[in-house]
Design an enzyme around this catalytic site. Structure first.
Site, PDB file in Angstrom:
ATOM      1  N   GLN A   1     -14.575   2.535   1.440  1.00 34.09           N
ATOM      2  CA  GLN A   1     -13.796   2.082   0.284  1.00 34.09           C
ATOM      3  C   GLN A   1     -13.489   3.260  -0.644  1.00 34.09           C
ATOM      4  OE1 GLN A   1     -15.723  -0.935  -2.126  1.00 34.09           O
ATOM      5  NE2 GLN A   1     -13.896  -1.306  -3.357  1.00 34.09           N
TER       6      GLN A   1
ATOM      7  N   ASP B   1       0.862  -1.184   0.000  1.00 26.52           N
ATOM      8  CA  ASP B   1       0.000   0.000   0.000  1.00 26.52           C
ATOM      9  C   ASP B   1       0.895   1.229   0.000  1.00 26.52           C
ATOM     10  OD1 ASP B   1      -1.750   2.197   0.920  1.00 26.52           O
ATOM     11  OD2 ASP B   1      -3.212   0.607   1.233  1.00 26.52           O
ATOM     12  N   ILE B   2       0.637   2.149  -0.929  1.00 26.54           N
ATOM     13  CA  ILE B   2       1.515   3.317  -1.100  1.00 26.54           C
ATOM     14  C   ILE B   2       1.329   4.349   0.026  1.00 26.54           C
ATOM     15  CG2 ILE B   2       0.038   4.809  -2.509  1.00 26.54           C
ATOM     16  CD1 ILE B   2       2.260   5.104  -4.494  1.00 26.54           C
TER      17      ILE B   2
ATOM     18  N   HIS C   1     -10.184  -5.429  -2.714  1.00 25.26           N
ATOM     19  CA  HIS C   1      -8.863  -5.670  -2.124  1.00 25.26           C
ATOM     20  C   HIS C   1      -8.989  -5.975  -0.643  1.00 25.26           C
ATOM     21  CE1 HIS C   1      -9.813  -1.379  -2.236  1.00 25.26           C
ATOM     22  NE2 HIS C   1      -9.246  -1.285  -1.052  1.00 25.26           N
ATOM     23  N   PHE C   2      -8.077  -6.815  -0.177  1.00 28.28           N
ATOM     24  CA  PHE C   2      -7.913  -7.060   1.256  1.00 28.28           C
ATOM     25  C   PHE C   2      -6.699  -6.266   1.728  1.00 28.28           C
ATOM     26  CE2 PHE C   2     -10.502 -10.785   0.390  1.00 28.28           C
ATOM     27  CZ  PHE C   2     -11.250 -10.916   1.544  1.00 28.28           C
TER      28      PHE C   2
HETATM   29  P1  5GP Z   1      -9.796   1.355   0.338  1.00 25.78           P
HETATM   30  O1  5GP Z   1     -10.034   2.727   0.892  1.00 25.78           O
HETATM   31  O2  5GP Z   1     -10.422   1.271  -1.025  1.00 25.78           O
HETATM   32  O3  5GP Z   1     -10.197   0.238   1.245  1.00 25.78           O
HETATM   33  O4  5GP Z   1      -8.250   1.197   0.190  1.00 25.78           O
HETATM   34  C1  5GP Z   1      -7.526   1.646  -0.901  1.00 25.78           C
HETATM   35  C2  5GP Z   1      -6.075   1.575  -0.503  1.00 25.78           C
HETATM   36  O5  5GP Z   1      -5.309   1.776  -1.671  1.00 25.78           O
HETATM   37  C3  5GP Z   1      -5.675   2.649   0.501  1.00 25.78           C
HETATM   38  O6  5GP Z   1      -5.114   2.047   1.648  1.00 25.78           O
HETATM   39  C4  5GP Z   1      -4.666   3.494  -0.259  1.00 25.78           C
HETATM   40  O7  5GP Z   1      -3.609   3.919   0.559  1.00 25.78           O
HETATM   41  C5  5GP Z   1      -4.202   2.557  -1.353  1.00 25.78           C
HETATM   42  N1  5GP Z   1      -3.810   3.214  -2.588  1.00 25.78           N
HETATM   43  C6  5GP Z   1      -4.422   4.268  -3.187  1.00 25.78           C
HETATM   44  N2  5GP Z   1      -3.794   4.571  -4.343  1.00 25.78           N
HETATM   45  C7  5GP Z   1      -2.770   3.671  -4.476  1.00 25.78           C
HETATM   46  C8  5GP Z   1      -1.756   3.487  -5.476  1.00 25.78           C
HETATM   47  O8  5GP Z   1      -1.671   4.182  -6.482  1.00 25.78           O
HETATM   48  N3  5GP Z   1      -0.889   2.461  -5.268  1.00 25.78           N
HETATM   49  C9  5GP Z   1      -0.944   1.663  -4.160  1.00 25.78           C
HETATM   50  N4  5GP Z   1      -0.025   0.698  -4.067  1.00 25.78           N
HETATM   51  N5  5GP Z   1      -1.875   1.823  -3.201  1.00 25.78           N
HETATM   52  C10 5GP Z   1      -2.779   2.816  -3.355  1.00 25.78           C
END
Ligand code: 5GP
Length: 145
Positions: free
Chosen positions: A100, A37-38, A106-107
Site C-alpha cells: 500500500q 487511477d493516475i 481504496h479498492f
Molecule cells: P496503493 O499502492 O496504495 O494500493 O495504491 C495507490 C494507487 O493510487 C496507485 O495505483 C497509484 O497509481 C494511485 N495514485 C497515486 N497518486 C495518485 C493521484 O494523485 N491521483 C490518482 N488518481 N491516483 C493516484
C-alpha cells in the site's frame, strides 16, 4: 505505513475528497467516491474509496463496509462493460508491507484481458486526455447498469 497508523488528512485521497487536488471522477455518492487511477496498471484502472477516514480495510467502521462494496461492485460492472473485459481483478492492499502506498483505504478495479500483463504498480503517469476518454466510456456504462 503500519496497519494501526493514525489517519492523516494530508494524504492524496483525502485532498481529492476535499477538492484540493483534481481527479477524473467516475461516480460519487454520500459515502463513496470512484475515480481513475493516475498511474494505471491497465486501461480502465479505477479506484473506489470511502469518504470516511480509514487508512485500510481493517480500521474502517464496519457500518461503512456495505456502501463501499456496493460502489466497488457498481464500478466493476461498469469497467467490465466499458472495456469489454473478460476478467476483472479487484485488489486492496493493507499496510506498506502489503504494497500500500496511499494511506486512505481504496479498492483497485483492474480490467484483465488474456495475454495482457499488468503495468507496474504506481509508476507511469498516464496521458490525461486518454484517461478522460476512458473515463467517459466508464461513466456511459454506469448509466446503463
Ligand atoms: P496503493 O499502492 O496504495 O494500493 O495504491 C495507490 C494507487 O493510487 C496507485 O495505483 C497509484 O497509481 C494511485 N495514485 C497515486 N497518486 C495518485 C493521484 O494523485 N491521483 C490518482 N488518481 N491516483 C493516484
Amino acid at each position: 505505513m503500519k496497519l494501526d497508523e493514525a489517519y492523516s488528512p494530508d494524504n492524496i485521497f483525502a485532498k481529492i475528497l476535499r477538492g484540493e487536488l483534481p481527479a477524473i471522477k467516475l461516480y460519487e455518492d454520500e459515502n463513496t467516491l470512484a475515480f481513475m487511477d493516475i498511474m494505471p496498471q491497465a486501461t480502465g484502472h479505477a479506484l473506489v474509496i470511502p469518504k470516511s477516514p480509514a487508512t485500510n480495510l481493517l480500521n474502517l467502521d464496519p457500518s461503512a463496509c456495505g456502501a463501499l462494496l456496493q460502489t466497488t461492485q457498481k464500478l466493476a460492472r461498469a469497467v467490465q462493460k466499458a472495456l469489454d473485459a473478460p476478467g476483472i481483478l479487484i485488489a486492496q492492499l493493507n499496510g506498506s508491507a502489503a504494497g500500500q502506498t496511499v494511506p486512505h483505504l481504496h479498492f483497485h478495479i483492474l480490467p484483465r484481458h488474456d495475454g495482457l500483463e499488468l503495468a507496474f504498480h504506481a509508476r507511469d503517469v498516464a496521458d490525461m486526455g486518454e484517461l478522460e476518454a476512458v473515463a467517459a466510456n466508464i461513466r456511459a456504462a454506469l448509466e446503463t447498469l
